[in-house]
Motif scaffolding. Structure first.
Motif, PDB file in Angstrom:
ATOM      1  N   VAL A  23      -4.605  10.134  -8.020  1.00 36.67           N
ATOM      2  CA  VAL A  23      -4.846   8.971  -8.614  1.00 36.67           C
ATOM      3  C   VAL A  23      -6.144   9.343  -9.294  1.00 36.67           C
ATOM      4  CG1 VAL A  23      -6.856   8.780  -6.700  1.00 36.67           C
ATOM      5  CG2 VAL A  23      -6.434   6.880  -8.590  1.00 36.67           C
ATOM      6  N   GLN A  24      -6.975  10.779  -9.169  1.00 44.12           N
ATOM      7  CA  GLN A  24      -7.314  11.115 -10.087  1.00 44.12           C
ATOM      8  C   GLN A  24      -6.746  11.489 -11.814  1.00 44.12           C
ATOM      9  OE1 GLN A  24      -9.542  13.534  -6.720  1.00 44.12           O
ATOM     10  NE2 GLN A  24     -11.261  12.914  -8.374  1.00 44.12           N
ATOM     11  N   ILE A  25      -5.575  11.939 -11.666  1.00 44.47           N
ATOM     12  CA  ILE A  25      -5.146  12.011 -12.659  1.00 44.47           C
ATOM     13  C   ILE A  25      -4.311  10.606 -13.124  1.00 44.47           C
ATOM     14  CG2 ILE A  25      -5.257  14.809 -12.478  1.00 44.47           C
ATOM     15  CD1 ILE A  25      -2.023  14.325 -11.628  1.00 44.47           C
ATOM     16  N   CYS A  46     -11.510  13.873   4.128  1.00 46.34           N
ATOM     17  CA  CYS A  46     -11.960  12.688   4.377  1.00 46.34           C
ATOM     18  C   CYS A  46     -12.213  12.085   2.662  1.00 46.34           C
ATOM     19  CB  CYS A  46     -13.133  12.607   4.924  1.00 46.34           C
ATOM     20  SG  CYS A  46     -12.769  13.052   6.821  1.00 46.34           S
ATOM     21  N   HIS A  47     -12.245  13.184   1.949  1.00 46.17           N
ATOM     22  CA  HIS A  47     -12.918  12.134   0.515  1.00 46.17           C
ATOM     23  C   HIS A  47     -12.265  12.125  -0.108  1.00 46.17           C
ATOM     24  CE1 HIS A  47     -15.619  13.546  -3.078  1.00 46.17           C
ATOM     25  NE2 HIS A  47     -14.524  13.299  -3.339  1.00 46.17           N
ATOM     26  N   GLU A  48     -10.788  12.635  -0.061  1.00 47.28           N
ATOM     27  CA  GLU A  48      -9.202  13.324  -0.888  1.00 47.28           C
ATOM     28  C   GLU A  48      -8.325  11.450  -0.387  1.00 47.28           C
ATOM     29  OE1 GLU A  48      -9.331  14.089  -3.190  1.00 47.28           O
ATOM     30  OE2 GLU A  48     -10.920  16.015  -3.116  1.00 47.28           O
ATOM     31  N   ASP A  80     -10.024   8.692   1.356  1.00 48.74           N
ATOM     32  CA  ASP A  80     -10.394   7.977   0.468  1.00 48.74           C
ATOM     33  C   ASP A  80     -10.258   7.816  -0.717  1.00 48.74           C
ATOM     34  OD1 ASP A  80     -12.202   7.179   2.757  1.00 48.74           O
ATOM     35  OD2 ASP A  80     -13.622   8.180   1.833  1.00 48.74           O
ATOM     36  N   HIS A  81     -10.019   8.409  -1.989  1.00 49.99           N
ATOM     37  CA  HIS A  81      -9.412   8.513  -2.781  1.00 49.99           C
ATOM     38  C   HIS A  81      -7.959   7.109  -2.487  1.00 49.99           C
ATOM     39  CE1 HIS A  81     -12.037  10.747  -6.159  1.00 49.99           C
ATOM     40  NE2 HIS A  81     -12.179  11.171  -4.615  1.00 49.99           N
ATOM     41  N   LEU A  82      -7.775   7.354  -1.528  1.00 41.49           N
ATOM     42  CA  LEU A  82      -6.159   7.084  -1.610  1.00 41.49           C
ATOM     43  C   LEU A  82      -6.203   5.583  -1.647  1.00 41.49           C
ATOM     44  CD1 LEU A  82      -3.672   9.552   0.044  1.00 41.49           C
ATOM     45  CD2 LEU A  82      -4.231   9.722  -2.537  1.00 41.49           C
TER      46      LEU A  82
HETATM   47 NI    NI Z   1     -13.444  13.076  -5.771  1.00 36.57          NI
END
Ligand code: NI
Length: 155
Positions: free
Chosen positions: A50-52, A129-131, A133-135
Motif C-alpha cells: 500500500v505504501q507504493i 506488527c507495523h507492516e 497494520d499497514h495492510l
Molecule cells: Ni510504515
C-alpha cells in the motif's frame, strides 16, 4: 530494477484495507522485486505494498541481512509487551513511542504460495506488527503509548 514512489502523509490510500493475494504470478514477482528495490534505496526495514500505492496484502522486510517476503501475513501469536520509538517511510522525519508485543509469530505465504512461519522479537516483532497494520489501513500513530506524541527527527 524499479524504485517506486512512496505514498506519504495524508495520502488517503494509506487508510485503505488491502486485498488478499490470490494469484501468484509474474505481476506479483515484479511487485515484490520493486518493493525490495524501493526499501533498500530508502534504507528501511519494512515496506507494505500500500505504501507504493498497491492495495494487496504484501510486505517485504530487510532485517539483519535477511530479505523476507510476506504475502497474506497473519499474526498467530503475541507475547509480552514493548514500548519503543517507531517510524515509518510514509510519515517522514517523525517518530513516536508505541505499544507492541515483545514477540510475535507470523504465518505468511511466500512468492510460490507456500505457507511459512516467522518468529520476531523486539525490533523484528515491531516491524512485523507495523507492516501488517499497514495492510489494514493503520499507522503507528494509532498505537502511541498513552500520553506520548509524535515528534520530529533529524533524518
Ligand atoms: Ni510504515
Amino acid at each position: 530494477m524499479a524504485i517506486r514512489k512512496i505514498r506519504v502523509d495524508e495520502d488517503p490510500i494509506l487508510r485503505k484495507v488491502s486485498r488478499k493475494v490470490e494469484v501468484f504470478d509474474d505481476r506479483l514477482f515484479q511487485l515484490l522485486d520493486d518493493m525490495h528495490d524501493t526499501l533498500k534505496q530508502k534504507d528501511g526495514i519494512g515496506l507494505a505494498a500500500v505504501q507504493i500505492g498497491v492495495l494487496r496484502r504484501v510486505v517485504v522486510v530487510e532485517y539483519e541481512g535477511n530479505s523476507m517476503e510476506l504475502i497474506n501475513p497473519e499474526i498467530i501469536e503475541r507475547e509480552g509487551e514493548q514500548c519503543e520509538n517507531e517510524a515509518c517511510l510514509s510519515l517522514p522525519h517523525r517518530a513516536g513511542k508505541t505499544v507492541r508485543p515483545k514477540s510475535v509469530k507470523v504465518r505468511a505465504q511466500n512468492r510460490n504460495g507456500n505457507w511459512c512461519l516467522y518468529k520476531g522479537t523486539d525490533l523484528l516483532a515491531r516491524c512485523f506488527c507495523h507492516e501488517i497494520d499497514h495492510l489494514d489501513g493503520k499507522l503507528y500513530t494509532d498505537r502511541l503509548v498513552p500520553g506520548e506524541k509524535v515528534f520530529f527527527t533529524e533524518d
